[in-house]
Design a protein around this motif. Structure first.
Motif, short mmCIF file in Angstrom:
data_model
loop_
_atom_site.label_atom_id
_atom_site.label_comp_id
_atom_site.label_asym_id
_atom_site.label_seq_id
_atom_site.Cartn_x
_atom_site.Cartn_y
_atom_site.Cartn_z
N SER A 172 2.75 9.57 -12.51
CA SER A 172 3.76 9.24 -13.52
C SER A 172 4.62 8.06 -13.07
CB SER A 172 4.66 10.44 -13.79
OG SER A 172 3.91 11.47 -14.40
N ALA A 173 5.03 8.07 -11.81
CA ALA A 173 5.85 6.98 -11.28
C ALA A 173 5.07 5.66 -11.30
CB ALA A 173 6.31 7.29 -9.87
N LEU A 174 3.81 5.70 -10.90
CA LEU A 174 3.01 4.48 -10.88
C LEU A 174 2.81 3.92 -12.29
CD1 LEU A 174 0.28 5.47 -8.26
CD2 LEU A 174 2.28 4.00 -7.90
N SER A 175 2.77 4.80 -13.28
CA SER A 175 2.56 4.33 -14.65
C SER A 175 3.77 3.57 -15.19
CB SER A 175 2.23 5.51 -15.57
OG SER A 175 3.36 6.32 -15.79
N MET A 176 4.92 3.73 -14.54
CA MET A 176 6.14 3.04 -14.99
C MET A 176 6.28 1.65 -14.38
SD MET A 176 8.89 6.06 -14.96
CE MET A 176 8.39 7.72 -15.35
N LEU A 177 5.48 1.35 -13.37
CA LEU A 177 5.56 0.04 -12.72
C LEU A 177 4.92 -1.03 -13.59
CD1 LEU A 177 4.58 1.02 -9.07
CD2 LEU A 177 6.88 0.68 -10.00
N LYS A 178 5.36 -2.24 -13.41
CA LYS A 178 4.74 -3.36 -14.11
C LYS A 178 3.47 -3.82 -13.40
CE LYS A 178 8.99 -4.97 -16.15
NZ LYS A 178 9.92 -6.07 -16.37
N MET B 198 0.83 -1.17 0.00
CA MET B 198 0.00 0.00 0.00
C MET B 198 0.89 1.24 0.00
SD MET B 198 -2.94 1.32 2.62
CE MET B 198 -1.91 1.99 3.88
N ILE B 199 0.45 2.23 -0.73
CA ILE B 199 1.09 3.54 -0.72
C ILE B 199 0.07 4.51 -0.13
CG2 ILE B 199 2.04 5.41 -2.12
CD1 ILE B 199 2.72 3.24 -4.22
N LEU B 200 0.50 5.28 0.86
CA LEU B 200 -0.37 6.24 1.53
C LEU B 200 0.26 7.61 1.45
CD1 LEU B 200 -2.67 7.09 3.54
CD2 LEU B 200 -1.08 6.45 5.36
N GLY C 51 -9.26 2.90 -11.84
CA GLY C 51 -9.02 3.70 -10.64
C GLY C 51 -9.45 3.04 -9.35
N ASP C 52 -9.97 1.81 -9.43
CA ASP C 52 -10.43 1.14 -8.21
C ASP C 52 -9.33 0.95 -7.17
OD1 ASP C 52 -13.02 1.01 -9.10
OD2 ASP C 52 -12.93 -1.11 -9.65
N GLY C 53 -8.08 0.91 -7.61
CA GLY C 53 -6.99 0.67 -6.68
C GLY C 53 -6.33 1.92 -6.12
N PRO D 50 -2.36 -0.64 -9.75
CA PRO D 50 -3.12 -0.44 -8.51
C PRO D 50 -4.46 -1.18 -8.57
CG PRO D 50 -2.31 1.66 -9.34
CD PRO D 50 -2.04 0.63 -10.40
N GLY D 51 -4.79 -1.82 -7.48
CA GLY D 51 -6.02 -2.60 -7.44
C GLY D 51 -5.80 -4.07 -7.74
N ARG D 52 -4.67 -4.38 -8.36
CA ARG D 52 -4.32 -5.77 -8.63
C ARG D 52 -3.26 -6.23 -7.64
NH1 ARG D 52 -4.02 -6.16 -15.22
NH2 ARG D 52 -6.16 -5.53 -15.57
N GLU D 53 -2.09 -5.60 -7.71
CA GLU D 53 -0.98 -6.01 -6.85
C GLU D 53 -0.80 -5.12 -5.62
OE1 GLU D 53 -0.30 -7.39 -11.00
OE2 GLU D 53 -0.57 -5.38 -10.20
N TYR D 54 -1.37 -3.94 -5.63
CA TYR D 54 -1.23 -3.02 -4.50
C TYR D 54 -2.36 -1.98 -4.52
CZ TYR D 54 0.75 0.30 -7.85
OH TYR D 54 0.95 1.14 -8.92
N GLU D 55 -2.47 -1.22 -3.44
CA GLU D 55 -3.47 -0.16 -3.31
C GLU D 55 -2.75 1.16 -3.05
OE1 GLU D 55 -7.00 -0.65 -3.41
OE2 GLU D 55 -6.46 -2.69 -4.01
#
Length: 113
Positions: free
Chosen positions: A23-29, A1-3, A73-75, A32-37
């Motif tokens: 932008s940073a989250l878009s670079m991850l493989k 989780m990122i808060l 956007g659910d995650g 959000p909502g699948r592997e983390y929130e």
């Protein structure tokens, strides 16, 4: 989780922080909502769920520009609250936030990974 603690109507750096996070989250493989929130919490008691929903729409669109697996956007949760709940969050995270006379906030950047 990122808060992270921000306020959505911030005229200064909170929007930059959220844009950078998108932008940073878009670079991850991961998505959000699948592997983390991700949880973004406003510490401004005057902000409404409508303010949160508007910001969510902006930053989800920004994140989806580069995601292979688009998200609805659910995650990534954009939350608001009343002063008692906000104060509780701040105390738990040892965050120092000071309101100015013109309804702006002075605060340190707060993100928890």
């Amino acid at each position: 989780m990122i808060l992270n603690l921000v306020y959505y109507t911030c005229p200064m750096l909170c929007s930059e922080e959220l844009a950078g996070e998108a932008s940073a989250l878009s670079m991850l493989k991961f998505t959000p909502g699948r592997e983390y929130e991700v949880v973004s919490v406003s510490f401004n008691p005057d902000e409404t769920p409508k303010d949160a929903a508007e910001k969510k729409q902006i930053y989800i669109a920004r994140m989806n520009e580069h995601l292979e697996h688009k998200t609805n956007g659910d995650g990534w949760h954009f939350l608001t609250g009343q002063q008692p709940q906000i104060s509780s969050w701040r105390m738990r995270l040892a965050s120092v936030i000071t309101a100015t006379t013109n309804r702006q906030f002075i605060h340190a950047r707060v993100s928890c990974w």
